[in-house]
Design a protein around this motif. Structure first.
Motif, mmCIF file in Angstrom:
data_model
loop_
_atom_site.group_PDB
_atom_site.id
_atom_site.type_symbol
_atom_site.label_atom_id
_atom_site.label_comp_id
_atom_site.label_asym_id
_atom_site.label_seq_id
_atom_site.Cartn_x
_atom_site.Cartn_y
_atom_site.Cartn_z
ATOM 1 N N GLY A 1 -18.153 -67.711 -43.625
ATOM 2 C CA GLY A 1 -18.583 -67.967 -42.752
ATOM 3 C C GLY A 1 -19.512 -69.626 -42.978
ATOM 4 N N ARG A 2 -19.676 -69.862 -44.039
ATOM 5 C CA ARG A 2 -20.235 -71.486 -44.180
ATOM 6 C C ARG A 2 -19.161 -72.415 -44.183
ATOM 7 N NH1 ARG A 2 -24.257 -68.462 -47.375
ATOM 8 N NH2 ARG A 2 -23.035 -68.921 -49.273
ATOM 9 N N ALA B 1 -20.609 -63.897 -45.614
ATOM 10 C CA ALA B 1 -21.287 -64.933 -45.584
ATOM 11 C C ALA B 1 -20.956 -66.315 -46.070
ATOM 12 C CB ALA B 1 -22.816 -64.815 -46.110
ATOM 13 N N HIS C 1 -23.716 -69.517 -36.479
ATOM 14 C CA HIS C 1 -23.832 -68.257 -36.955
ATOM 15 C C HIS C 1 -25.099 -67.771 -35.770
ATOM 16 C CE1 HIS C 1 -22.950 -68.835 -41.302
ATOM 17 N NE2 HIS C 1 -23.225 -70.338 -40.792
ATOM 18 N N ARG D 1 -19.722 -60.222 -39.714
ATOM 19 C CA ARG D 1 -19.754 -61.614 -39.495
ATOM 20 C C ARG D 1 -20.282 -61.772 -38.238
ATOM 21 N NH1 ARG D 1 -20.584 -66.121 -38.750
ATOM 22 N NH2 ARG D 1 -19.773 -68.032 -39.234
ATOM 23 N N GLY D 2 -21.573 -61.501 -38.016
ATOM 24 C CA GLY D 2 -22.344 -61.626 -36.847
ATOM 25 C C GLY D 2 -21.972 -60.552 -35.574
#
Length: 250
Positions: A248-249, A245, A91, A142-143
């Motif tokens: 992404g996890r 999010a 992240h 996403r970042g």
């Protein structure tokens, strides 16, 4: 014979562009950090397609690497493919700052500088093409990766509008998941990605070249990803943040 310069040219989408452009009769300038892989790729392309292939080893995360490629572009090319890029497995708050800055240098500064170096020659000749490889991630959150790719899309559209010449085509290519070394090199776990979402690099490039010929400034290969992006634009931004999010996890 027209000339194409391709960054990140030894694997994945960059290698697929090299094959397609060689088949179309372009002489090539291949850019990558790995001199051994560059030499091997150049030899394969020469033998299979009978075109001239030059290699230009350069680390695009360094000023020296950027300047070397800029110098070659100022000599003149007919097609520039800004493909070099990478991802981070963690992240945003977990990634070291120097790694984030390096990503921005490769994804954004290199694209900016190389496009500016190539365009004067293209405008003088009255023809040319710039393909900036972005991602469908550009339309989601996403970042730093998705933020940098969103910049590539906006930059490509803005530059195309400013140039305003239909014979000089500037396009952002936004593929989804593609079978390349990208995820492995970034140590990303993609085991949960459904098989039907994976694309083949050669198919992505073929559709990109078709969209370029049609004069499109943004290319989203494959109907599945066109639908995903279209739906994403209809969903409230707050919801897309939460979905990104959760993804992404995983």
């Amino acid at each position: 014979m027209p000339t194409a310069l391709i960054t990140g040219a030894t694997a994945g989408i960059g290698a697929a562009f090299a094959r397609r452009l060689a088949a179309d009769g372009f002489s090539l300038v291949l850019v990558s950090r790995d001199e051994t892989r560059l030499a091997e790729a150049a030899e394969r392309l020469k033998q299979k397609y009978g075109v001239a292939v030059d290699v230009l080893p350069a680390d695009l995360a360094t000023d020296d690497g950027l300047e070397r490629v800029e110098a070659r572009l100022r000599e003149g090319v007919d097609c520039l493919v800004n493909n070099a890029g990478f991802g981070h497995p963690g992240h945003f708050l977990e990634v070291p700052l120097e790694d984030e800055v390096r990503m921005l240098k490769v994804h954004c500064e290199a694209v900016l500088r190389f496009t500016l170096a190539a365009l004067p020659g293209m405008r003088a000749r009255g023809r040319g093409a710039v393909i900036n490889v972005a991602s469908v991630a550009a339309f989601f959150t996403r970042g730093t990766y998705s933020a940098s790719k969103a910049w590539v899309v906006n930059f490509s559209e803005s530059t195309a509008a400013e140039v305003g010449d239909p014979k000089i085509r500037i396009m952002a290519l936004c593929p989804g998941f593609v079978r390349t070394e990208f995820h492995q090199r970034a140590s990303m776990d993609v085991s949960g990605i459904p098989g039907f979402l994976w694309l083949q690099a050669d198919a992505v490039v073929n559709e990109a070249m078709r969209d370029l010929a049609l004069g499109r400034t943004v290319s989203i290969p494959d109907p599945r990803y066109k639908a995903i992006v279209a739906v994403g634009r209809l969903i409230p931004r707050g919801l897309t943040h939460r979905i990104s999010a959760m993804i992404g996890r995983k």
